[in-house]
Design an enzyme around this catalytic site. Structure first.
Site, PDB file in Angstrom:
ATOM      1  N   CYS A 185     -86.441 -41.431 107.077  1.00 20.41           N
ATOM      2  CA  CYS A 185     -86.025 -42.831 106.949  1.00 20.41           C
ATOM      3  C   CYS A 185     -84.640 -43.007 107.565  1.00 20.41           C
ATOM      4  CB  CYS A 185     -85.992 -43.236 105.481  1.00 20.41           C
ATOM      5  SG  CYS A 185     -85.581 -44.986 105.244  1.00 20.41           S
TER       6      CYS A 185
ATOM      7  N   ASP B 135     -82.325 -44.632 106.397  1.00 12.68           N
ATOM      8  CA  ASP B 135     -81.344 -44.765 105.308  1.00 12.68           C
ATOM      9  C   ASP B 135     -80.171 -43.792 105.497  1.00 12.68           C
ATOM     10  OD1 ASP B 135     -80.066 -44.428 102.652  1.00 12.68           O
ATOM     11  OD2 ASP B 135     -81.706 -45.706 101.968  1.00 12.68           O
TER      12      ASP B 135
ATOM     13  N   ARG C  37     -78.240 -42.508 103.524  1.00 13.24           N
ATOM     14  CA  ARG C  37     -78.038 -41.505 102.468  1.00 13.24           C
ATOM     15  C   ARG C  37     -78.949 -40.290 102.613  1.00 13.24           C
ATOM     16  NH1 ARG C  37     -79.175 -45.849  97.913  1.00 13.24           N
ATOM     17  NH2 ARG C  37     -80.735 -46.277  99.509  1.00 13.24           N
TER      18      ARG C  37
ATOM     19  N   HIS D 233     -87.974 -40.927 100.751  1.00 17.64           N
ATOM     20  CA  HIS D 233     -87.010 -40.760  99.653  1.00 17.64           C
ATOM     21  C   HIS D 233     -87.256 -41.801  98.576  1.00 17.64           C
ATOM     22  CE1 HIS D 233     -84.337 -44.200 100.754  1.00 17.64           C
ATOM     23  NE2 HIS D 233     -84.957 -44.035 101.905  1.00 17.64           N
TER      24      HIS D 233
ATOM     25  N   CYS E  21     -86.505 -46.039  98.193  1.00 15.90           N
ATOM     26  CA  CYS E  21     -86.468 -46.495  99.595  1.00 15.90           C
ATOM     27  C   CYS E  21     -86.509 -48.033  99.672  1.00 15.90           C
ATOM     28  CB  CYS E  21     -87.659 -45.906 100.355  1.00 15.90           C
ATOM     29  SG  CYS E  21     -87.682 -46.361 102.106  1.00 15.90           S
TER      30      CYS E  21
HETATM   31 ZN    ZN Z   1     -85.733 -45.538 103.067  1.00 22.91          ZN
END
Ligand code: ZN
Length: 211
Positions: free
Chosen positions: A42, A44, A46, A98, A101
């Site tokens: 992803c 993302d 993090r 994750h 999400c």
């Molecule tokens: Zn995500």
């Protein structure tokens, strides 16, 4: 100092630190990359592939998009997959989602995010649709989201196996292994949820016979 200038300063420090620890580091990496892994994760911020797996530059070939999707019309994803499998000869392809999400959460709601986000999130809605009986039976919203995160990863690994790229590599090289993992933002741990060895059976509808 502007925020982006700090990144450039950090970069100088990092490069100097690498040379200090290993004088040949950049010379070695600039001539060759032989990663063993393709990571489909992803976007993302993090979930940085190298940090959470303790790997170094040169070890993982990376593709990231919202909610780690394997969409069979996505030329970007397919190009990365083709190059990683057929040229870099990676041994493992990992789809890593994750918990928590935002893409998965957005797909579970009814908000109009306008094109093109609606188009992208639609792929996740379609996963929900496949598993809607199981998902609708989960009363707690966070748990339902987390389960869809897991099911989405499982579905995306299946999508990989449905490509002629993977099926041809399985036939010719007996590689790569496919893995579905889910990373926990709350504890930093990765949970494997799916694994497909080369030449695993797949739905005959998606099988190519003339590879
Ligand atoms: Zn995500």
């Amino acid at each position: 100092m502007k925020s982006y200038e700090l990144l450039l300063e950090n970069n100088k420090d990092w490069a100097a630190g690498q040379v200090n620890a290993d004088p040949e580091f950049f010379k070695r990496l600039s001539s060759l990359q032989t990663p063993e892994f393709l990571w489909i994760g992803c976007s993302d911020s993090r979930v940085p592939a190298d940090k959470i797996t303790g790997t170094q530059p040169g070890e993982i070939f990376v593709h990231r998009n919202i909610a780690n999707m394997v969409v069979h019309t996505d030329v970007n994803l397919l190009s990365v997959l083709d190059y990683a499998v057929n040229h870099l000869k990676v041994r493992h392809v990992i789809v890593c989602g994750h918990y928590g999400c935002g893409g998965v959460k957005a797909a579970m709601g009814n908000q109009d995010f306008k094109p093109v986000l609606n188009m992208w999130l639609r792929n996740i809605k379609d996963v929900y649709h496949v598993y809607k009986d199981e998902l609708n039976a989960i009363g707690n919203e966070e748990q339902r989201t987390d389960r869809l995160v897991e099911l989405n990863v499982i579905e995306q690994v299946s999508h990989l196996a449905q490509t002629s790229i993977i099926q041809r590599a399985w036939k010719n090289d007996n590689l790569p292994h496919l893995h579905g993992w889910v990373y926990g933002l709350k504890d930093g741990l990765i949970k494997p949820v799916m694994e497909m060895a080369p030449n695993s059976s797949i739905d005959p509808l998606y099988q190519y016979n003339d590879l």
